[in-house]
Motif scaffolding. Structure first.
Motif, PDB file in Angstrom:
ATOM      1  N   LEU A 128       0.824  -1.206   0.000  1.00 23.81           N
ATOM      2  CA  LEU A 128       0.000   0.000   0.000  1.00 23.81           C
ATOM      3  C   LEU A 128       0.859   1.258   0.000  1.00 23.81           C
ATOM      4  O   LEU A 128       0.471   2.297   0.537  1.00 23.81           O
ATOM      5  CB  LEU A 128      -0.952  -0.001   1.207  1.00 23.81           C
ATOM      6  CG  LEU A 128      -1.982  -1.134   1.229  1.00 23.81           C
ATOM      7  CD1 LEU A 128      -2.854  -1.050   2.469  1.00 23.81           C
ATOM      8  CD2 LEU A 128      -2.852  -1.110  -0.028  1.00 23.81           C
ATOM      9  N   PHE A 129       2.019   1.184  -0.630  1.00 20.59           N
ATOM     10  CA  PHE A 129       2.885   2.352  -0.769  1.00 20.59           C
ATOM     11  C   PHE A 129       2.439   3.192  -1.957  1.00 20.59           C
ATOM     12  O   PHE A 129       2.029   2.670  -2.994  1.00 20.59           O
ATOM     13  CB  PHE A 129       4.336   1.932  -0.978  1.00 20.59           C
ATOM     14  CG  PHE A 129       5.233   3.080  -1.387  1.00 20.59           C
ATOM     15  CD1 PHE A 129       5.734   3.949  -0.441  1.00 20.59           C
ATOM     16  CD2 PHE A 129       5.539   3.289  -2.729  1.00 20.59           C
ATOM     17  CE1 PHE A 129       6.552   5.013  -0.820  1.00 20.59           C
ATOM     18  CE2 PHE A 129       6.349   4.349  -3.118  1.00 20.59           C
ATOM     19  CZ  PHE A 129       6.862   5.210  -2.161  1.00 20.59           C
ATOM     20  N   THR A 130       2.543   4.524  -1.818  1.00 19.95           N
ATOM     21  CA  THR A 130       2.286   5.417  -2.943  1.00 19.95           C
ATOM     22  C   THR A 130       3.267   6.582  -2.930  1.00 19.95           C
ATOM     23  O   THR A 130       3.579   7.130  -1.871  1.00 19.95           O
ATOM     24  CB  THR A 130       0.849   5.979  -2.920  1.00 19.95           C
ATOM     25  OG1 THR A 130       0.681   6.897  -4.027  1.00 19.95           O
ATOM     26  CG2 THR A 130       0.531   6.699  -1.625  1.00 19.95           C
ATOM     27  N   ASP A 131       3.757   6.934  -4.107  1.00 19.50           N
ATOM     28  CA  ASP A 131       4.500   8.178  -4.259  1.00 19.50           C
ATOM     29  C   ASP A 131       3.777   9.094  -5.249  1.00 19.50           C
ATOM     30  O   ASP A 131       4.268  10.168  -5.604  1.00 19.50           O
ATOM     31  CB  ASP A 131       5.943   7.933  -4.715  1.00 19.50           C
ATOM     32  CG  ASP A 131       6.030   7.235  -6.075  1.00 19.50           C
ATOM     33  OD1 ASP A 131       4.989   7.057  -6.739  1.00 19.50           O
ATOM     34  OD2 ASP A 131       7.155   6.861  -6.475  1.00 19.50           O
ATOM     35  N   GLY A 132       2.591   8.637  -5.695  1.00 17.57           N
ATOM     36  CA  GLY A 132       1.796   9.447  -6.607  1.00 17.57           C
ATOM     37  C   GLY A 132       2.292   9.481  -8.031  1.00 17.57           C
ATOM     38  O   GLY A 132       1.704  10.154  -8.887  1.00 17.57           O
ATOM     39  N   GLN A 133       3.355   8.727  -8.334  1.00 20.08           N
ATOM     40  CA  GLN A 133       3.918   8.774  -9.681  1.00 20.08           C
ATOM     41  C   GLN A 133       4.297   7.415 -10.234  1.00 20.08           C
ATOM     42  O   GLN A 133       3.854   7.032 -11.312  1.00 20.08           O
ATOM     43  CB  GLN A 133       5.169   9.682  -9.705  1.00 20.08           C
ATOM     44  CG  GLN A 133       4.881  11.149  -9.492  1.00 20.08           C
ATOM     45  CD  GLN A 133       6.153  11.972  -9.601  1.00 20.08           C
ATOM     46  OE1 GLN A 133       7.161  11.684  -8.936  1.00 20.08           O
ATOM     47  NE2 GLN A 133       6.130  12.994 -10.426  1.00 20.08           N
TER      48      GLN A 133
END
Length: 259
Positions: free
Chosen positions: A173-178
């Motif tokens: 569930l990691f996100t960096d938005g890119q």
């Protein structure tokens, strides 16, 4: 989006429920007191390890002195300041923790799309269990709990150990938005001239349209909710693009392979 946030007043989306000025702007205007915003800077980042209860900043009532309505991450290694806040007046399915990048020397800002696979920013908020890492790889934010009137986030310094960054990024569930973010199923009504219900009624779920210069499947990429394609969309990879992490290609170059 030129303004970079469909949930802010300047985003030019008059039909959106819960439009509000961004936390960064309200802070600059002193509509939000500095004591209500947690500041993370180069001077204190190494000691950060806090469970923060965020009060919604978009309420009509003034925050109480002990309320924390947001977090500002202002580090020299990041080109922009980062604001973390909880918006509660948006409609169900849109409210949650939002991360906004704001320029340090001008009023420009942009909303990070935490669910970066969809073309819509209606699902841009963080959810329970999601983890974000800032560009300097120094600050980690995990959403622990979200309720109607508050949200809890664990904010801490990236451990100074080998492979710590890779370990955080490997979380499901990691996100960096890119480059990587959890999969969601979201219609893109706000950025097309017709809504998804109309397109479905007219039999266009199997068709395509051009959006931002890209040819997209209406059923799978533009209107997956309305067209009943959520199961297909959610079966993909959290990695943006090919879905592959780092790996060698099975090709021969001048008679040689990678090994």
């Amino acid at each position: 989006l030129e303004y970079g946030n469909p949930f802010d007043w300047m985003g030019n989306y008059p039909d959106v429920t819960g439009l509000h000025y961004g936390l960064g702007y309200k802070s600059e205007l002193r509509w939000i007191s500095p004591e209500n915003v947690m500041d993370i800077t180069d001077a204190n980042v190494d000691s950060v390890n806090d469970m923060v209860t965020l009060t919604p900043y978009d309420l009509s009532t003034k925050p109480q002195p002990r309320d924390v309505v947001g977090v500002r991450i202002s580090l020299g290694d990041n080109a922009e300041d980062i604001y973390v806040s909880y918006r509660s007046t948006l409609k169900e399915g849109h409210r949650g923790i939002f991360i906004v990048y704001q320029a340090k020397d001008n009023p420009n800002s942009k909303l990070m799309d935490a669910a970066c696979h969809s073309d819509s920013q209606q699902d841009a908020h963080m959810r329970e269990g999601w983890t974000y890492m800032d560009g300097s790889h120094k600050v980690i934010i995990k959403v622990v709990q979200q309720a109607n009137q508050y949200a809890k986030v664990h904010i801490y310094r990236m451990p100074k150990v080998a492979h710590a960054v890779a370990g955080i990024r490997a979380r499901s569930l990691f996100t960096d938005g890119q480059t990587k973010c959890p999969l969601t199923c979201q219609d893109s009504d706000l950025i097309i001239s017709k809504n998804c219900a109309d397109l479905s009624d007219q039999g266009f779920c199997t068709g395509t349209l051009k959006l931002h210069g890209k040819k997209l499947s209406i059923g799978r990429e533009v209107c997956p909710q309305t067209c009943g394609k959520c199961e297909e969309v959610l079966s993909g990879s959290p990695e943006v693009g090919s879905g592959a992490v780092c790996g060698d290609a099975s090709v021969m170059i001048s008679g040689m392979d990678c090994p």
